[in-house]
Design an enzyme around this catalytic site. Structure first.
Site, PDB file in Angstrom:
ATOM      1  N   LYS A 149      -1.853  -1.822  10.608  1.00  0.00           N
ATOM      2  CA  LYS A 149      -2.703  -1.216  11.630  1.00  0.00           C
ATOM      3  C   LYS A 149      -2.473  -1.895  12.973  1.00  0.00           C
ATOM      4  CE  LYS A 149      -7.539  -0.225  12.631  1.00  0.00           C
ATOM      5  NZ  LYS A 149      -8.939  -0.483  12.243  1.00  0.00           N
TER       6      LYS A 149
ATOM      7  N   TYR B  20     -11.251  -7.023  -4.313  1.00  0.00           N
ATOM      8  CA  TYR B  20     -10.071  -6.292  -4.749  1.00  0.00           C
ATOM      9  C   TYR B  20      -9.462  -6.829  -6.027  1.00  0.00           C
ATOM     10  CZ  TYR B  20      -5.568  -3.958  -4.122  1.00  0.00           C
ATOM     11  OH  TYR B  20      -4.447  -3.183  -4.279  1.00  0.00           O
TER      12      TYR B  20
ATOM     13  N   ARG C  78      -0.669  -1.704  -7.028  1.00  0.00           N
ATOM     14  CA  ARG C  78      -0.984  -2.780  -6.076  1.00  0.00           C
ATOM     15  C   ARG C  78      -2.068  -3.683  -6.656  1.00  0.00           C
ATOM     16  NH1 ARG C  78      -1.575  -4.462  -0.565  1.00  0.00           N
ATOM     17  NH2 ARG C  78      -3.736  -4.546   0.136  1.00  0.00           N
TER      18      ARG C  78
ATOM     19  N   HIS D 247      -1.977   2.672  -5.761  1.00  0.00           N
ATOM     20  CA  HIS D 247      -2.969   1.624  -5.574  1.00  0.00           C
ATOM     21  C   HIS D 247      -3.241   0.855  -6.867  1.00  0.00           C
ATOM     22  CE1 HIS D 247      -6.146  -0.691  -3.868  1.00  0.00           C
ATOM     23  NE2 HIS D 247      -6.997  -0.283  -4.795  1.00  0.00           N
TER      24      HIS D 247
ATOM     25  N   HIS E 102      -4.945  -8.865   3.842  1.00  0.00           N
ATOM     26  CA  HIS E 102      -6.370  -8.737   4.111  1.00  0.00           C
ATOM     27  C   HIS E 102      -6.785  -9.685   5.234  1.00  0.00           C
ATOM     28  CE1 HIS E 102      -7.156  -7.210  -0.251  1.00  0.00           C
ATOM     29  NE2 HIS E 102      -6.711  -6.267   0.549  1.00  0.00           N
TER      30      HIS E 102
ATOM     31  N   ARG F 216       0.857  -1.184   0.000  1.00  0.00           N
ATOM     32  CA  ARG F 216       0.000   0.000   0.000  1.00  0.00           C
ATOM     33  C   ARG F 216       0.893   1.234   0.000  1.00  0.00           C
ATOM     34  NH1 ARG F 216      -2.261  -3.393   4.103  1.00  0.00           N
ATOM     35  NH2 ARG F 216      -4.398  -4.060   3.611  1.00  0.00           N
TER      36      ARG F 216
END
Length: 298
Positions: free
Chosen positions: A173, A273, A241, A238, A264, A149
């Site tokens: 995260k 995606y 990606r 993106h 993910h 990302r």
């Protein structure tokens, strides 16, 4: 600054960098998102499906076109949160879905990818001692070669590259770490770039004030696309990606493998995606299905 306020600002920053959004468009998105945040008590970014489903009740007196815009704003915002790793699920299916179905994300053809990397190779051959082309080479290898990302790439530390190990250590995260495979070619590109970076520097891609920004990363990618003869509007970190995932899928990778590579938490995110060209599906059935091998005319 609250989580909602911080993430909304990051989302608007992405719209400027990736989509070249106008001030009018940014103002509309900001209004929609801040109003939704207020309705959810400042919990929009972490809202579950049940909480999101209550938003339309506040839009009853609005025109259909306004409801459609608000739904679109929130869908794009939640998609951004998932794609950037700020949350694992997308609750936007609880929103009204007026108009046509969501289009597939943009990607690049194999030929366009080859053009981008050919231009990098020519630059390295022409000016091997130039920092800018070495940085571009490392960025391209990591975005397309490892599917990072934009936020993950700009915050890479020098310590993320563990010697000759065939992986990167990525912090997502909640400071959760994951391993991302890195090719020999990518490692070579990164090592070449690190020769231009101060050994005492914390970041792999530093700037005067810290690490390079997402906006600067978008600019670098779009400038490179223009020089390689590709429409800059077609490309972003993106998109690279997504091309990484799409081309792996076309090459035979399964969704579970892609889920791991992309970081993910939910396989449904990976299914949204990635996509396969419909023509390839037709060819797959025509050439690989057992019935295609039988001569039923006899």
């Amino acid at each position: 600054m609250s989580d909602d306020a911080n993430l909304i600002e990051r989302f608007l920053e992405m719209l400027v960098a990736e989509a070249g959004a106008s001030q009018h468009t940014l103002a509309a998105y900001r209004t929609d998102l801040e109003q939704a945040s207020a309705i959810t008590g400042g919990r929009l970014s972490c809202a579950d499906r049940e909480l999101v489903s209550k938003l339309p009740s506040h839009w009853r007196k609005l025109q259909n076109s306004t409801v459609a815009r608000k739904s679109s704003s929130l869908r794009r915002y939640f998609r951004f949160l998932v794609e950037e790793g700020f949350r694992a699920d997308d609750p936007s299916d609880a929103l009204p879905r007026p108009g046509s179905a969501r289009s597939l994300p943009k990607t690049l053809s194999h030929g366009e990818i080859e053009s981008l990397f050919r231009h990098v190779a020519e630059g390295l051959e022409r000016e091997p001692g130039k920092a800018a082309i070495s940085r571009l080479s490392a960025i391209m290898e990591l975005l397309y070669g490892s599917g990072l990302r934009a936020s993950e790439l700009v915050t890479l530390s020098r310590s993320s590259i563990a010697g000759d190990e065939p992986f990167l250590i990525i912090k997502g995260k909640g400071n959760k770490e994951r391993l991302v495979p890195i090719s020999q070619q990518a490692r070579s590109a990164v090592r070449r770039w690190m020769e231009f970076v101060d050994p005492m520097e914390k970041w792999l891609f530093p700037s005067r004030t810290g690490h390079i920004s997402r906006i600067r990363l978008f600019q670098i990618i779009k400038e490179h696309a223009a020089r390689a003869g590709i429409n800059p509007a077609k490309i972003s970190p993106h998109v690279l990606r997504h091309a990484f995932a799409t081309h792996l899928l076309e090459g035979g990778a399964d969704l579970r493998a892609l889920q791991t590579l992309l970081g993910h938490s939910d396989i449904s995110t990976t299914q949204i995606y990635t996509h396969i060209d419909s023509a390839r599906l037709v060819e797959l059935v025509n050439n690989r299905h057992p019935l295609s091998q039988l001569d039923l005319a006899r």
